[in-house]
Design a protein around this motif. Structure first.
Motif, PDB file in Angstrom:
ATOM      1  N   ALA A 236      16.679  12.841  -2.087  1.00 33.68           N
ATOM      2  CA  ALA A 236      16.997  11.781  -1.130  1.00 33.68           C
ATOM      3  C   ALA A 236      16.221  11.996   0.171  1.00 33.68           C
ATOM      4  N   PRO A 237      15.569  10.965   0.701  1.00 25.84           N
ATOM      5  CA  PRO A 237      14.868  11.093   1.988  1.00 25.84           C
ATOM      6  C   PRO A 237      15.838  11.461   3.109  1.00 25.84           C
ATOM      7  N   LYS A 238      15.339  12.273   4.047  1.00 26.12           N
ATOM      8  CA  LYS A 238      16.162  12.700   5.173  1.00 26.12           C
ATOM      9  C   LYS A 238      15.692  12.113   6.499  1.00 26.12           C
ATOM     10  N   THR A 239      14.474  11.579   6.532  1.00 26.89           N
ATOM     11  CA  THR A 239      13.951  10.944   7.746  1.00 26.89           C
ATOM     12  C   THR A 239      13.279   9.633   7.367  1.00 26.89           C
ATOM     13  N   SER A 240      13.007   8.799   8.371  1.00 25.89           N
ATOM     14  CA  SER A 240      12.409   7.486   8.118  1.00 25.89           C
ATOM     15  C   SER A 240      10.935   7.584   7.722  1.00 25.89           C
ATOM     16  N   THR A 241      10.340   8.772   7.835  1.00 28.54           N
ATOM     17  CA  THR A 241       8.951   8.949   7.405  1.00 28.54           C
ATOM     18  C   THR A 241       8.873   9.483   5.971  1.00 28.54           C
ATOM     19  N   GLU A 242       9.982   9.482   5.257  1.00 25.62           N
ATOM     20  CA  GLU A 242      10.007   9.942   3.871  1.00 25.62           C
ATOM     21  C   GLU A 242      10.439   8.803   2.943  1.00 25.62           C
ATOM     22  N   ILE A 243       9.888   8.811   1.736  1.00 25.96           N
ATOM     23  CA  ILE A 243      10.338   7.922   0.679  1.00 25.96           C
ATOM     24  C   ILE A 243      10.465   8.759  -0.583  1.00 25.96           C
ATOM     25  N   GLY A 244      11.503   8.519  -1.361  1.00 28.36           N
ATOM     26  CA  GLY A 244      11.714   9.287  -2.571  1.00 28.36           C
ATOM     27  C   GLY A 244      10.801   8.830  -3.703  1.00 28.36           C
ATOM     28  N   THR A 245      10.602   9.696  -4.691  1.00 28.02           N
ATOM     29  CA  THR A 245       9.796   9.307  -5.847  1.00 28.02           C
ATOM     30  C   THR A 245      10.413   8.110  -6.561  1.00 28.02           C
ATOM     31  N   ALA A 246      11.740   8.042  -6.561  1.00 25.94           N
ATOM     32  CA  ALA A 246      12.406   6.892  -7.199  1.00 25.94           C
ATOM     33  C   ALA A 246      12.083   5.613  -6.439  1.00 25.94           C
ATOM     34  N   GLY A 247      12.139   5.675  -5.108  1.00 21.17           N
ATOM     35  CA  GLY A 247      11.829   4.497  -4.297  1.00 21.17           C
ATOM     36  C   GLY A 247      10.377   4.081  -4.426  1.00 21.17           C
ATOM     37  N   LEU A 248       9.466   5.056  -4.460  1.00 18.83           N
ATOM     38  CA  LEU A 248       8.044   4.733  -4.600  1.00 18.83           C
ATOM     39  C   LEU A 248       7.777   4.099  -5.966  1.00 18.83           C
ATOM     40  N   THR A 249       8.427   4.610  -7.006  1.00 21.29           N
ATOM     41  CA  THR A 249       8.280   4.025  -8.337  1.00 21.29           C
ATOM     42  C   THR A 249       8.782   2.586  -8.355  1.00 21.29           C
ATOM     43  N   THR A 250       9.919   2.355  -7.708  1.00 16.46           N
ATOM     44  CA  THR A 250      10.456   0.992  -7.621  1.00 16.46           C
ATOM     45  C   THR A 250       9.477   0.069  -6.917  1.00 16.46           C
TER      46      THR A 250
ATOM     47  N   ILE B 234       2.440   8.797  -9.710  1.00 20.21           N
ATOM     48  CA  ILE B 234       3.182   7.537  -9.851  1.00 20.21           C
ATOM     49  C   ILE B 234       2.217   6.360  -9.791  1.00 20.21           C
ATOM     50  N   MET B 235       1.333   6.364  -8.817  1.00 21.42           N
ATOM     51  CA  MET B 235       0.401   5.249  -8.656  1.00 21.42           C
ATOM     52  C   MET B 235      -0.631   5.218  -9.775  1.00 21.42           C
TER      53      MET B 235
ATOM     54  N   MET C  13       6.211   0.340  -6.690  1.00 22.28           N
ATOM     55  CA  MET C  13       5.060   0.075  -7.554  1.00 22.28           C
ATOM     56  C   MET C  13       5.427  -0.916  -8.659  1.00 22.28           C
ATOM     57  N   GLN C  14       6.624  -0.776  -9.225  1.00 22.95           N
ATOM     58  CA  GLN C  14       7.051  -1.674 -10.289  1.00 22.95           C
ATOM     59  C   GLN C  14       7.211  -3.098  -9.769  1.00 22.95           C
ATOM     60  N   GLU C  15       7.755  -3.236  -8.560  1.00 20.48           N
ATOM     61  CA  GLU C  15       7.930  -4.566  -7.968  1.00 20.48           C
ATOM     62  C   GLU C  15       6.576  -5.234  -7.717  1.00 20.48           C
ATOM     63  N   LEU C  16       5.587  -4.457  -7.308  1.00 20.16           N
ATOM     64  CA  LEU C  16       4.239  -5.000  -7.126  1.00 20.16           C
ATOM     65  C   LEU C  16       3.659  -5.450  -8.465  1.00 20.16           C
TER      66      LEU C  16
ATOM     67  N   ARG D 207       5.217  -8.665  -9.807  1.00 19.41           N
ATOM     68  CA  ARG D 207       4.752  -9.869  -9.098  1.00 19.41           C
ATOM     69  C   ARG D 207       3.267 -10.123  -9.308  1.00 19.41           C
ATOM     70  N   ASP D 208       2.594  -9.191  -9.981  1.00 21.34           N
ATOM     71  CA  ASP D 208       1.167  -9.309 -10.255  1.00 21.34           C
ATOM     72  C   ASP D 208       0.360  -9.414  -8.963  1.00 21.34           C
ATOM     73  N   ILE D 209       0.798  -8.658  -7.940  1.00 21.52           N
ATOM     74  CA  ILE D 209       0.074  -8.612  -6.669  1.00 21.52           C
ATOM     75  C   ILE D 209      -0.990  -7.525  -6.759  1.00 21.52           C
ATOM     76  N   PRO D 210      -2.266  -7.845  -6.523  1.00 19.64           N
ATOM     77  CA  PRO D 210      -3.314  -6.827  -6.567  1.00 19.64           C
ATOM     78  C   PRO D 210      -3.086  -5.749  -5.511  1.00 19.64           C
ATOM     79  N   VAL D 211      -3.431  -4.515  -5.844  1.00 22.44           N
ATOM     80  CA  VAL D 211      -3.366  -3.396  -4.906  1.00 22.44           C
ATOM     81  C   VAL D 211      -4.782  -2.866  -4.717  1.00 22.44           C
ATOM     82  N   VAL D 212      -5.259  -2.863  -3.484  1.00 24.03           N
ATOM     83  CA  VAL D 212      -6.626  -2.433  -3.184  1.00 24.03           C
ATOM     84  C   VAL D 212      -6.608  -1.494  -1.985  1.00 24.03           C
TER      85      VAL D 212
END
Length: 458
Positions: free
Chosen positions: A421-435, A245-246, A437-440, A443-448
């Motif tokens: 769907a995530p089952k604990t607070s230490t999990e994020i779904g691929t859909a959420g991670l994609t969202t 994804i990244m 990354m897209q939001e970043l 906004r044109d925020i650099p990722v380093v």
């Protein structure tokens, strides 16, 4: 050092991090084979500085104050004195403040505080107010809320440096406002400042204020802010799900790894780590050598045991071709070891930075304390499982908007990625991670990586 008004000559600033003590640290006198390279962040020189020397003009007061000495010579780290105040155990506000100063412009600036709390047992919270009209108009930063269980940025008997940035302003009063997307209504013409402390109404707290300063903020290097996406625990899903994804956005990440777990069960292999580093620009940092250490956390060990785990971790990283000098505390715990040595002091023998999971304020350049880097953890797109909802970052006025508008360094801490769907607070779904990354990207925020971020101020 004259204490009244702006003072721009030869500012002797508090170091960005507590320096390693000369000689032995808790009996740990043998230098580690892979010590930090010394690439510590440069100190930001103040453009305005109040150091509380003679005739500084500030006063102590408030319904929560029992006693005060505004020219205290017993404890200080600059000049010959600081301000000392003791609260009265009522839970009400105690403060050190000054009004009617020459109007100040804080555009492109952040506030640096240097202070000490003698004993944090009965500390509740600390707030800084910036305003005008005798503080009828103000913005406020709640920069520390004390926890009885988790690691605290403010600990007993330490001189602490804190940076306050516009991204962290949540409250306003009088004619001042904060917009829906997190923008303050003004960043100029401030004449009043107040450093406030609240005890927990169970007993008094003695605090000391050494400096209130203005320094350049992060926006000069990153006008739209900058984000570091970090992953703890070496889960295989970091390689299998997060990396693709990244990669599609061209974003690198920082993985904090448990050496003992690599190549076992559902954890990454060394080859996968090398591939991420060599072909996707990822950073491979440290999280613990032994899995048992990660489970227990360093404060459960003796200083010698903690130092040995740090040593073996750095040796493992270097011997496998991973050059990162950056570390994340298991469970965010950097309190003292079982025999009374601060874990972050031991970490400084082996690593250049160490990341916590404290998120009271967003991190800054240069960090106020690189061995207590702040980060937002528990980010998830699940529902009803706790953690930090993804919308807290991506919604209007959320952390991403505030980062972009104020030019801050936002460090995110993730753990396991799942396809459903995530089952604990230490999990994020691929859909959420994609969202995310897209939001970043939108906004044109650099990722380093953390290593890349620190390189800007070394």
């Amino acid at each position: 050092m004259a204490g009244g008004g702006a003072w721009l000559g030869n500012v002797v600033a508090q170091p960005a991090a507590a320096p390693a003590a000369e000689g032995a640290i808790g009996g740990l006198s043998t230098p580690p084979p892979y010590a930090p390279s010394g690439r510590r962040p440069k100190n930001r020189r103040a453009t305005w500085s109040q150091q509380f020397q003679a005739s500084h003009g500030w006063s102590a007061g408030g319904a929560g104050t029992q006693s005060a000495e505004v020219n205290d010579k017993a404890q200080f780290v600059r000049g010959t004195q600081a301000v000392r105040v003791t609260t009265n155990g009522s839970g009400k506000q105690s403060y050190v403040r000054r009004s009617g100063m020459d109007a100040m412009d804080l555009s492109g600036k952040m506030i640096r505080l240097v202070f000490r709390v003698d004993d944090v047992t009965d500390l509740a919270k600390m707030v800084f107010y910036l305003g005008s009209g005798g503080l009828k108009n103000y913005f406020s930063w709640t920069f520390h809320s004390h926890s009885k269980t988790a690691a605290n940025y403010v600990q007993s008997g330490e001189w602490v440096t804190v940076h306050l940035q516009w991204a962290d302003v949540k409250s306003a009063a009088g004619t001042y406002t904060v917009s829906a997307d997190g923008k303050p209504s003004t960043t100029t013409d401030f004449t009043d400042m107040s450093f406030a402390v609240y005890d927990n109404a169970a007993g008094p707290v003695t605090y000391r204020l050494q400096a209130v300063e203005l320094i350049p903020d992060t926006s000069e290097a990153f006008p739209k802010g900058v984000v570091s996406i970090t992953f703890d625990d070496s889960h295989k899903s970091i390689h299998d799900l997060a990396r693709p994804i990244m990669d599609s956005f061209g974003f690198p990440g920082t993985s904090y790894n448990i050496a003992d777990a690599i190549g076992t069960g559902n954890f990454m292999t060394v080859d996968q780590m090398r591939s991420m580093q060599n072909f996707s620009g990822w950073e491979m940092g440290g999280h613990a050598y032994a899995n048992a250490t990660h489970t227990a956390s360093y404060p459960k060990l003796t200083a010698e045991q903690a130092d040995e785990d740090f040593r073996k971790l750095r040796e493992w990283l270097v011997s496998n071709g991973f050059t990162s000098e950056h570390f994340a505390y298991p469970h965010g715990a950097f309190q003292k070891t079982s025999d009374g040595v601060p874990v972050d002091l031991i970490a400084s023998r082996h690593f250049t930075t160490a990341r916590s999971i404290i998120s009271e304020t967003i991190e800054s350049f240069a960090p106020a304390n690189p061995y207590r880097l702040k980060s937002l953890t528990g980010i998830t797109d699940g529902t009803g499982i706790g953690g930090a909802p993804l919308a807290r970052l991506t919604g209007e006025g959320g952390q991403l908007d505030r980062c972009r508008e104020s030019g801050d360094w936002l460090i995110l801490c993730l753990h396991k990625i799942v396809e459903g769907a995530p089952k604990t607070s230490t999990e994020i779904g691929t859909a959420g991670l994609t969202t995310l990354m897209q939001e970043l990207a939108d906004r044109d925020i650099p990722v380093v990586t953390v290593e890349e971020a620190m390189a800007y101020y070394q």
